[in-house]
Design an enzyme around this catalytic site. Structure first.
Site, PDB file in Angstrom:
ATOM      1  N   LEU A 144       0.759  -1.102   0.209  1.00  0.00           N
ATOM      2  CA  LEU A 144       0.014   0.008   0.142  1.00  0.00           C
ATOM      3  C   LEU A 144       0.836   1.434  -0.083  1.00  0.00           C
ATOM      4  CD1 LEU A 144      -2.451  -0.970   2.670  1.00  0.00           C
ATOM      5  CD2 LEU A 144      -2.966  -0.912   0.311  1.00  0.00           C
ATOM      6  N   ASP A 145       0.433   2.238  -0.564  1.00  0.00           N
ATOM      7  CA  ASP A 145       1.130   3.660  -0.447  1.00  0.00           C
ATOM      8  C   ASP A 145       1.370   4.002   1.028  1.00  0.00           C
ATOM      9  OD1 ASP A 145       0.970   3.361  -3.303  1.00  0.00           O
ATOM     10  OD2 ASP A 145      -0.653   4.899  -3.428  1.00  0.00           O
ATOM     11  N   ALA A 146       2.362   4.605   1.297  1.00  0.00           N
ATOM     12  CA  ALA A 146       2.363   5.234   2.564  1.00  0.00           C
ATOM     13  C   ALA A 146       1.285   6.086   3.095  1.00  0.00           C
ATOM     14  CB  ALA A 146       3.867   6.198   2.713  1.00  0.00           C
ATOM     15  N   THR A 148      -1.873   5.719   1.869  1.00  0.00           N
ATOM     16  CA  THR A 148      -3.147   4.877   1.942  1.00  0.00           C
ATOM     17  C   THR A 148      -3.123   3.927   3.112  1.00  0.00           C
ATOM     18  OG1 THR A 148      -3.033   4.912  -0.458  1.00  0.00           O
ATOM     19  CG2 THR A 148      -4.351   3.197   0.572  1.00  0.00           C
ATOM     20  N   ARG A 244      -5.395   5.836  -7.668  1.00  0.00           N
ATOM     21  CA  ARG A 244      -5.302   7.214  -7.881  1.00  0.00           C
ATOM     22  C   ARG A 244      -5.075   7.721  -9.319  1.00  0.00           C
ATOM     23  NH1 ARG A 244      -0.117   7.848  -3.760  1.00  0.00           N
ATOM     24  NH2 ARG A 244      -0.646  10.056  -4.151  1.00  0.00           N
TER      25      ARG A 244
END
Length: 314
Positions: A144-146, A148, A244
């Site tokens: 996961l993105d930082a 998110t 995104r």
């Protein structure tokens, strides 16, 4: 000039498929470098075309002879076992650990990231992580993105790592997100099938580009508000920043996602400092028992507060 640490030397003809491409873009495509790194190699005098020093803006011809001294790969960062405030274990056994990731935490160490990581946080809680995978992301089967929040599973046994990696690759994992996006997507339920790759001019962003990696996102509108829509999003593929990028391409970026074109005024009014995106459900066949397991996560406080404000304003 960008300093480049020299490493392996490569000598090869330019593939016909790169005909007419700028040299820096061609190097990036050939060797998996960023455009910035490719330009640095050229500026350091480590690239020759047909025996002559080359400039990054030179156009390449198919069959031209390319001599390149590639930069040495950086030493991989290591995951230090450090407690991560807010990182919560949802489930664990001898094969997997499922966590609910807070905002501001990366999945694993990477160049340039100095903040907390899921790998470090889980290790600090005493869990043994599988040794399979690259040193800095052992046990990590997806990310996961930082910015998110939500559910991630890590492998704690080697068998689990192998089976989960295969399950993610073969799209046998259910990954469901909730996203608050600007405006109202039309149709309200649909599929976005658009290839994604690095942004042509910004290495740190991604974009829908011809020739990118196949990327498929399914969505369904749950609620419509005056300024935004709450969507349930299911990923068929798992590209970096996929949700995104896809909704930004539709001109419905995630609320608060300034990187991908969100309205900063709306973000400020809702008190958001990151994208409204949450990995709220994760399901897969358990790598030991083979039984289907599924986990859910509630919205964190910042996303819930923003959603409450949007509802109140509608």
């Amino acid at each position: 000039m960008t300093e480049v640490v020299r490493g392996e030397h490569r000598s090869l003809p330019v593939p016909d498929g790169l005909e007419g491409m700028r040299l820096d873009a061609a190097l990036a495509r050939l060797f998996g470098l960023s455009r910035t790194a490719a330009a640095g190699v050229i500026e350091s005098g480590d690239v020759y075309l047909d025996g002559s020093p080359a400039a990054k803006s030179d156009r390449v011809s198919g069959g031209a002879w390319l001599d390149v001294t590639l930069p040495a790969p950086p030493a991989p960062p290591t995951a230090n076992p450090e407690p991560v405030p807010g990182l919560r274990v949802v489930y664990s056994d001898d094969h997997i650990v499922v966590v609910d990731k807070p905002v501001g935490v990366a999945a694993h160490p990477s160049p340039g990231w100095t903040g907390p990581t899921v790998v470090g946080g889980v290790a600090a809680m005493g869990y043994r992580i599988a040794t399979s995978g690259a040193a800095e992301r052992q046990g990590v089967v997806h990310r996961l993105d930082a910015g998110t929040t939500g559910l991630m599973v890590l492998a704690t046994s080697e068998r689990a790592y192998t089976l989960l990696k295969r399950a993610f690759k073969e799209r046998e994992v259910s990954k469901v997100y909730h996203a608050l996006v600007q405006g109202h997507p039309d149709p309200s339920r649909g599929t976005i099938d658009a290839p994604i790759d690095r942004h042509p001019s910004s290495d740190w962003r991604f974009a829908v580009v011809a020739g990118g990696k196949p990327s498929v996102t399914h969505y369904d509108s749950l609620e419509a508000f005056r300024a935004a829509s709450l969507l349930e999003v299911t990923l068929e593929t798992g590209r970096t920043h996929q949700i995104r990028v896809h909704f930004s391409a539709l001109r419905h970026p995630c609320v608060g996602d300034l990187t991908y074109g969100a309205d900063p005024t709306l973000a400020a009014r809702l008190g958001l400092t990151r994208q409204w995106l949450h990995a709220m459900r994760l399901g897969f066949d358990h790598p030991d028992t083979g039984e289907w397991v599924e986990f859910t996560s509630e919205y964190p406080a910042d996303l819930q507060a923003a959603l409450d404000t949007v509802r109140a304003e509608s």
